[in-house]
Write an enzyme that holds these catalytic residues in place. Structure first.
Site, PDB file in Angstrom:
ATOM      1  N   ASP A  14       7.004   6.773  -5.292  1.00  0.00           N
ATOM      2  CA  ASP A  14       6.997   5.339  -5.563  1.00  0.00           C
ATOM      3  C   ASP A  14       8.179   5.015  -6.479  1.00  0.00           C
ATOM      4  OD1 ASP A  14       6.261   2.716  -5.689  1.00  0.00           O
ATOM      5  OD2 ASP A  14       4.457   3.019  -6.886  1.00  0.00           O
ATOM      6  N   ASP A 108       9.894   0.676  -0.864  1.00  0.00           N
ATOM      7  CA  ASP A 108       9.992   1.431  -2.114  1.00  0.00           C
ATOM      8  C   ASP A 108       8.953   2.543  -2.278  1.00  0.00           C
ATOM      9  OD1 ASP A 108       7.921  -0.371  -2.330  1.00  0.00           O
ATOM     10  OD2 ASP A 108       8.258  -0.780  -4.448  1.00  0.00           O
ATOM     11  N   GLU A 109       8.190   2.847  -1.244  1.00  0.00           N
ATOM     12  CA  GLU A 109       7.222   3.937  -1.388  1.00  0.00           C
ATOM     13  C   GLU A 109       6.921   4.585  -0.042  1.00  0.00           C
ATOM     14  OE1 GLU A 109       3.152   2.942  -2.446  1.00  0.00           O
ATOM     15  OE2 GLU A 109       3.534   0.824  -1.997  1.00  0.00           O
TER      16      GLU A 109
END
Length: 371
Positions: A14, A108-109
């Site tokens: 993350d 983003d993860e």
């Protein structure tokens, strides 16, 4: 957890305050300052906040006005999604050097299954550490990681030592780790559900574990089995490299509230144009059209219609959206309008989901030396 069971090794990566961190990286003048991506001190909603802003209680999905009240020195910047996608592609390229089992959740993860990996490294913890180091050196951003036996525990663990940290939860530690955890920290339990659990005397994973399956199904319906399993560290969902898109949408937050359907019609046209572009890019069509309205008091309302055929053309989207707009009178002036398409044709070839079972089991995987 049970002795002799062979578990998967899952990493959840993350990125730390991704959008805000990209802006601070690209503009050194913003480093160390409270920053909000999206919104403004007058209108709009915060998409992301830097850690400097979070200290003042600024959070994503908060109105720009409230964010500015919380943090008078807050700096607002417009989101640059093309730039975020560019950075995200660089990060995913690093992921694929370790495993092909990469399941992105957003820009983003992502989840990585490194049970068997391209580096032949038996330690998922060391792999996560190496990936985070490479992201920092090659991209310039920090990331946090959670490492454990399944996606659920890894996801929870990645938030444990944020920012720029990682947490490994070994098989023998899983149940003790979850028992001590506040119920609101459980992935999949939102604010409303957490409040309901508090009212039922469930404050931690241990409390949840004491409730029988029948009790949880009575109070939480189909989610009862899920809650029963996750507090025991049971989550058998595999890392799926090709996640099926379930909906495509576009929305606008207005500078001034709109109180007339006539003005909203104009906005529907521009939103439908944007939605058509996204559908064409993804080569997707859908049957269910949903109109989303956010009123001046921030209450949300959705209106949907399902057609007997797939559509992606903006003219049809506009026609149905207008029909939904006039389905009933507006409750108040509108600050946000959204249009989305569900029930997509990319799901036709998707295998039907397996029926939920009440038997509890841990899926066996590969033999390995440790975490």
């Amino acid at each position: 957890m049970e002795e002799g069971i062979q578990y998967r090794k899952i990493i959840h990566i993350d990125m730390d305050a991704f959008y805000a961190s990209v802006e601070q990286m690209d503009n050194p003048d913003l480093k160390g300052k409270p920053l909000a991506v999206g919104g403004s001190e007058v209108r709009g909603v915060v998409s992301a906040a830097s850690y400097e802003a979070r200290k003042f209680g600024v959070r994503s999905a908060m109105s720009g006005l409230q964010a500015k009240r919380n943090c008078p020195d807050l700096i607002f910047v417009k989101p640059r999604f093309d730039r975020y996608k560019e950075i995200s592609r660089k990060i995913r390229k690093i992921f694929f050097e370790y495993t092909d089992l990469v399941e992105p959740l957003s820009l983003d993860e992502a989840y990585l299954d490194v049970t068997v990996n391209k580096k032949n490294n038996p330690s998922a913890s060391l792999i996560a550490q190496e990936i985070r180091k490479r992201i920092f050196e090659e991209v310039g951003l920090t990331a946090s990681a959670g490492i454990s036996i399944n996606k659920f525990v890894a996801k929870v663990a990645s938030d444990y030592n944020k920012p720029n940290g990682q947490k490994t939860v070994n098989p023998k530690e899983v149940e003790a780790f979850l028992e001590k955890l506040d119920i609101k920290k459980f992935y999949g339990i939102g604010k409303v559900t957490a409040e309901k659990m508090y009212q039922l005397g469930v404050f931690t994973g241990y409390d949840l574990k004491q409730k029988p399956l029948e009790f949880l199904e009575k109070h939480f319906s189909n989610s009862g089995l899920y809650y029963y399993q996750i507090c025991r560290g049971i989550h058998n969902s595999q890392v799926k490299p090709n996640r099926t898109i379930k909906s495509v949408g576009a929305e606008r937050t207005f500078f001034e509230n709109l109180s007339s359907e006539v003005f909203l019609e104009e906005k529907i046209i521009s939103i439908a144009n944007e939605l058509e572009k996204r559908l064409q890019k993804s080569k997707i069509a859908g049957k269910t059209i949903t109109l989303k309205l956010k009123y001046s008091d921030f209450t949300l309302q959705t209106r949907s219609k399902t057609l007997p055929y797939y559509i992606s053309d903006k003219s049809l989207l506009i026609d149905v959206a207008k029909e939904l707009l006039y389905q009933e009178r507006l409750k108040d002036s509108v600050r946000l309008l959204g249009l989305s398409l569900h029930n997509l044709n990319n799901q036709e070839s998707k295998k039907a989901e397996e029926p939920k079972q009440k038997s509890i089991s841990i899926q066996l995987q590969f033999d390995f030396k440790g975490y």
